[in-house]
Design a protein around this motif. Structure first.
Motif, PDB file in Angstrom:
ATOM      1  N   THR A   1     -16.172  40.769 118.569  1.00 24.81           N
ATOM      2  CA  THR A   1     -16.680  39.602 119.304  1.00 24.81           C
ATOM      3  C   THR A   1     -17.896  39.038 118.598  1.00 24.81           C
ATOM      4  N   PHE A   2     -18.068  37.710 118.710  1.00 26.48           N
ATOM      5  CA  PHE A   2     -19.247  37.006 118.209  1.00 26.48           C
ATOM      6  C   PHE A   2     -20.013  36.449 119.406  1.00 26.48           C
ATOM      7  N   ASP A   3     -21.315  36.677 119.396  1.00 23.17           N
ATOM      8  CA  ASP A   3     -22.192  36.170 120.458  1.00 23.17           C
ATOM      9  C   ASP A   3     -23.204  35.223 119.826  1.00 23.17           C
ATOM     10  N   PHE A   4     -23.114  33.911 120.176  1.00 19.49           N
ATOM     11  CA  PHE A   4     -24.035  32.899 119.635  1.00 19.49           C
ATOM     12  C   PHE A   4     -25.035  32.423 120.683  1.00 19.49           C
ATOM     13  N   SER A   5     -25.099  33.102 121.838  1.00 20.64           N
ATOM     14  CA  SER A   5     -25.933  32.611 122.932  1.00 20.64           C
ATOM     15  C   SER A   5     -27.416  32.677 122.605  1.00 20.64           C
ATOM     16  N   ASP A   6     -27.871  33.688 121.856  1.00 14.82           N
ATOM     17  CA  ASP A   6     -29.293  33.834 121.526  1.00 14.82           C
ATOM     18  C   ASP A   6     -29.602  33.418 120.097  1.00 14.82           C
ATOM     19  N   ALA A   7     -28.706  32.659 119.477  1.00 18.90           N
ATOM     20  CA  ALA A   7     -28.903  32.277 118.076  1.00 18.90           C
ATOM     21  C   ALA A   7     -29.968  31.194 117.961  1.00 18.90           C
ATOM     22  N   THR A   8     -30.781  31.303 116.924  1.00 19.57           N
ATOM     23  CA  THR A   8     -31.780  30.267 116.616  1.00 19.57           C
ATOM     24  C   THR A   8     -31.297  29.325 115.521  1.00 19.57           C
ATOM     25  N   VAL A   9     -30.198  29.697 114.846  1.00 17.60           N
ATOM     26  CA  VAL A   9     -29.578  28.848 113.832  1.00 17.60           C
ATOM     27  C   VAL A   9     -28.164  28.538 114.298  1.00 17.60           C
ATOM     28  N   SER A  10     -27.816  27.264 114.337  1.00 10.55           N
ATOM     29  CA  SER A  10     -26.494  26.858 114.826  1.00 10.55           C
ATOM     30  C   SER A  10     -25.423  27.216 113.805  1.00 10.55           C
ATOM     31  N   CYS A  11     -24.361  27.861 114.279  1.00 12.08           N
ATOM     32  CA  CYS A  11     -23.233  28.234 113.417  1.00 12.08           C
ATOM     33  C   CYS A  11     -22.081  27.278 113.682  1.00 12.08           C
ATOM     34  N   VAL A  12     -21.595  26.647 112.618  1.00 16.79           N
ATOM     35  CA  VAL A  12     -20.540  25.646 112.745  1.00 16.79           C
ATOM     36  C   VAL A  12     -19.161  26.286 112.707  1.00 16.79           C
ATOM     37  N   GLN A  13     -18.935  27.200 111.786  1.00 15.44           N
ATOM     38  CA  GLN A  13     -17.650  27.893 111.703  1.00 15.44           C
ATOM     39  C   GLN A  13     -17.845  29.256 111.045  1.00 15.44           C
ATOM     40  N   VAL A  14     -16.884  30.152 111.276  1.00 16.87           N
ATOM     41  CA  VAL A  14     -16.940  31.494 110.721  1.00 16.87           C
ATOM     42  C   VAL A  14     -15.572  31.832 110.153  1.00 16.87           C
ATOM     43  N   LEU A  15     -15.573  32.518 109.021  1.00 12.27           N
ATOM     44  CA  LEU A  15     -14.354  32.953 108.340  1.00 12.27           C
ATOM     45  C   LEU A  15     -14.471  34.444 108.063  1.00 12.27           C
ATOM     46  N   VAL A  16     -13.430  35.209 108.436  1.00 14.68           N
ATOM     47  CA  VAL A  16     -13.391  36.648 108.207  1.00 14.68           C
ATOM     48  C   VAL A  16     -12.118  36.967 107.431  1.00 14.68           C
ATOM     49  N   ILE A  17     -12.258  37.696 106.320  1.00 14.99           N
ATOM     50  CA  ILE A  17     -11.127  38.021 105.450  1.00 14.99           C
ATOM     51  C   ILE A  17     -11.095  39.532 105.257  1.00 14.99           C
ATOM     52  N   LEU A  18      -9.898  40.109 105.386  1.00 15.91           N
ATOM     53  CA  LEU A  18      -9.694  41.532 105.083  1.00 15.91           C
ATOM     54  C   LEU A  18      -9.494  41.669 103.576  1.00 15.91           C
ATOM     55  N   GLN A  19     -10.365  42.424 102.922  1.00 15.29           N
ATOM     56  CA  GLN A  19     -10.339  42.542 101.463  1.00 15.29           C
ATOM     57  C   GLN A  19     -10.330  44.008 101.031  1.00 15.29           C
ATOM     58  N   SER A  20      -9.702  44.240  99.877  1.00 19.75           N
ATOM     59  CA  SER A  20      -9.713  45.572  99.258  1.00 19.75           C
ATOM     60  C   SER A  20     -10.528  45.517  97.984  1.00 19.75           C
ATOM     61  N   GLU A  21     -11.188  46.631  97.691  1.00 17.10           N
ATOM     62  CA  GLU A  21     -11.980  46.774  96.463  1.00 17.10           C
ATOM     63  C   GLU A  21     -11.392  47.918  95.632  1.00 17.10           C
ATOM     64  N   GLU A  22     -10.876  47.582  94.480  1.00 16.08           N
ATOM     65  CA  GLU A  22     -10.318  48.575  93.572  1.00 16.08           C
ATOM     66  C   GLU A  22     -11.324  48.827  92.446  1.00 16.08           C
ATOM     67  N   GLU A  23     -11.900  50.011  92.453  1.00 13.20           N
ATOM     68  CA  GLU A  23     -12.923  50.353  91.465  1.00 13.20           C
ATOM     69  C   GLU A  23     -12.421  51.488  90.583  1.00 13.20           C
ATOM     70  N   ILE A  24     -12.444  51.263  89.274  1.00 15.21           N
ATOM     71  CA  ILE A  24     -12.006  52.265  88.313  1.00 15.21           C
ATOM     72  C   ILE A  24     -13.096  53.320  88.152  1.00 15.21           C
ATOM     73  N   ALA A  25     -12.682  54.565  87.984  1.00 16.35           N
ATOM     74  CA  ALA A  25     -13.624  55.668  87.813  1.00 16.35           C
ATOM     75  C   ALA A  25     -14.501  55.423  86.595  1.00 16.35           C
ATOM     76  N   PRO A  26     -15.773  55.842  86.650  1.00 12.87           N
ATOM     77  CA  PRO A  26     -16.689  55.558  85.526  1.00 12.87           C
ATOM     78  C   PRO A  26     -16.180  56.065  84.188  1.00 12.87           C
ATOM     79  N   GLY A  27     -15.538  57.228  84.143  1.00 11.94           N
ATOM     80  CA  GLY A  27     -15.066  57.758  82.876  1.00 11.94           C
ATOM     81  C   GLY A  27     -13.819  57.099  82.333  1.00 11.94           C
ATOM     82  N   CYS A  28     -13.194  56.205  83.127  1.00  8.52           N
ATOM     83  CA  CYS A  28     -11.940  55.559  82.713  1.00  8.52           C
ATOM     84  C   CYS A  28     -12.091  54.057  82.503  1.00  8.52           C
ATOM     85  N   LYS A  29     -13.305  53.547  82.554  1.00  2.00           N
ATOM     86  CA  LYS A  29     -13.529  52.114  82.354  1.00  2.00           C
ATOM     87  C   LYS A  29     -13.529  51.768  80.873  1.00  2.00           C
ATOM     88  N   ARG A  30     -12.944  50.613  80.556  1.00  2.00           N
ATOM     89  CA  ARG A  30     -12.991  50.118  79.172  1.00  2.00           C
ATOM     90  C   ARG A  30     -14.361  49.566  78.831  1.00  2.00           C
TER      91      ARG A  30
END
Length: 390
Positions: free
Chosen positions: A246-275
């Motif tokens: 849930t988002f609560d904007f009732s006590d906000a001091t800065v007006s929010c016009v729109q919000v975007l939420v994206i489900l993302q994955s982070e694929e990180e290569i092990a330090p010893g295997c990086k080029r």
């Protein structure tokens, strides 16, 4: 002609540590009775042998320096280099073998008459330390059941049955304590209790990790003040669940016009295997939630988690993590936006033609876990039966 059919009893999706059951059938089909060139004697078909094995293949891109010198299966890859005379389940595939079960021989010298069928049940337990099935940007893990069979003086024929393997983090540690009841003294006056299987322990571990606990509240602020108060009811989710917040904007001091939420994955290569030393993680976006929250006091987030994605895991090559990527579009500075009001004359309120806006970005880590394999199989309608003709 002999037809080889393989059918996965419990579907194509399994948890690491679970037993894979594959029903394999060898049949000599009936010859059409309309053909004139047919003798009265039965026609026999012979197979010299048949063997089954599960293997996991790892393929990498140019961004990964694969530690081939430390591969535990390098000797096996060399021994199966001669694919004409040996059973090589990874023949014709790119990459490296990172997991391979011991081959099981189904039969030697099988003879089938016309219309005769022989069936075998292949059972193998997937190791708990196995990597999950994964198709990433730099690393890919793929599982297959390979059935190899051969006629005398003929080439080896292979039937590959793909699998999807899910890994429950912490399941290996829980399974180590599964035999603690066996050490206790037995009581002949007590009924025999049902002993939990590795699958039951894995499902219980999933339930414990993804159980709803106390909600988490986050105050989202920027240089101008408070933008919103975000509530997330839990941090760990299973495949197929909805991320609810849930988002609560009732006590906000800065007006929010729109919000975007994206489900993302982070694929990180092990330090010893990086080029390269400064190699950044690969970020992939999936489902998204978009809401215009101009003049709203409250709104909710509902973001479904797809069934085809890979839950968080870590191996010697790569680490996969998940996060929620937020983008808040706010009014520039402390500018007060006009509030829509009802018009007695029935006129429609029009929003401002132009706004001075700013965009702020926030990443919130979450944990995505596997779910019951049967739910993934039914949700994706994956194929579980394969056939080849010899």
């Amino acid at each position: 002609m002999i037809e080889v059919t393989a059918k996965l009893i419990k579907g194509p999706v399994y948890l690491a540590g679970e037993a894979v059951e594959c029903y394999i059938t060898f049949s000599n089909p009936q010859v059409s009775t309309h053909k004139r060139a047919q003798s009265n004697s039965d026609v026999f078909e012979n197979l010299a042998w048949a063997s089954v094995q599960i293997h996991c293949q790892c393929s990498t891109s140019s961004r990964v320096a694969y530690p081939s010198a430390n591969s535990a299966y390098a000797a096996e890859e060399i021994s199966t280099a001669n694919t004409d005379t040996s059973f090589a389940p990874c023949r014709g595939e790119r990459g490296h073998v990172v997991l391979s079960t011991k081959p099981k021989i189904l039969f030697c010298d099988l003879r089938l008459s016309t219309g005769e069928t022989k069936s075998y049940m292949y059972t193998e337990v997937l190791p708990s330390e196995a990597p999950p099935s994964y198709r990433g940007q730099a690393v890919k893990y793929s599982y297959k059941i390979t059935i190899g069979t051969q006629r005398v003086n003929s080439l080896i024929k292979l039937l590959r049955v793909p699998l999807r393997v899910l890994v429950v983090s912490g399941f290996a540690d829980a399974s180590l304590c599964g035999d603690s009841e066996d050490l206790a003294p037995s009581n002949p006056f007590l009924e025999m209790q049902h002993k939990e299987t590795p699958f039951d322990l894995a499902v219980q571990t999933l339930q414990n990790m993804t159980a709803k606990r106390s909600p988490n509240f986050y105050n989202v602020t920027n240089s101008g003040g408070k933008v919103a108060r975000f509530c997330l009811f839990k941090q760990a989710y299973k495949l197929g669940e909805d991320i609810v917040g849930t988002f609560d904007f009732s006590d906000a001091t800065v007006s929010c016009v729109q919000v975007l939420v994206i489900l993302q994955s982070e694929e990180e290569i092990a330090p010893g295997c990086k080029r390269w030393a400064k190699q950044a993680p690969a970020v992939v976006s999936y489902n998204r939630f978009h809401e215009v929250c101009y003049s709203l006091k409250h709104t909710q987030l509902i973001l479904p988690i797809p069934l085809h994605i890979t839950p968080a895991f870590s191996t010697d090559l790569v680490m996969l993590k998940w996060r929620l990527h937020f983008e808040f579009v706010t009014s520039g500075g402390n500018e007060a936006l006009p509030v829509p009001e009802a018009d007695a004359n029935g006129n429609v309120w029009q929003g401002p033609a132009a706004l001075n806006i700013e965009t702020m970005v926030w990443n919130l880590p979450i944990k995505i876990c596997p779910t019951v394999p049967l739910q993934v199989s039914h949700g994706l309608q994956a194929q579980s039966k394969y056939r080849v003709t010899i």
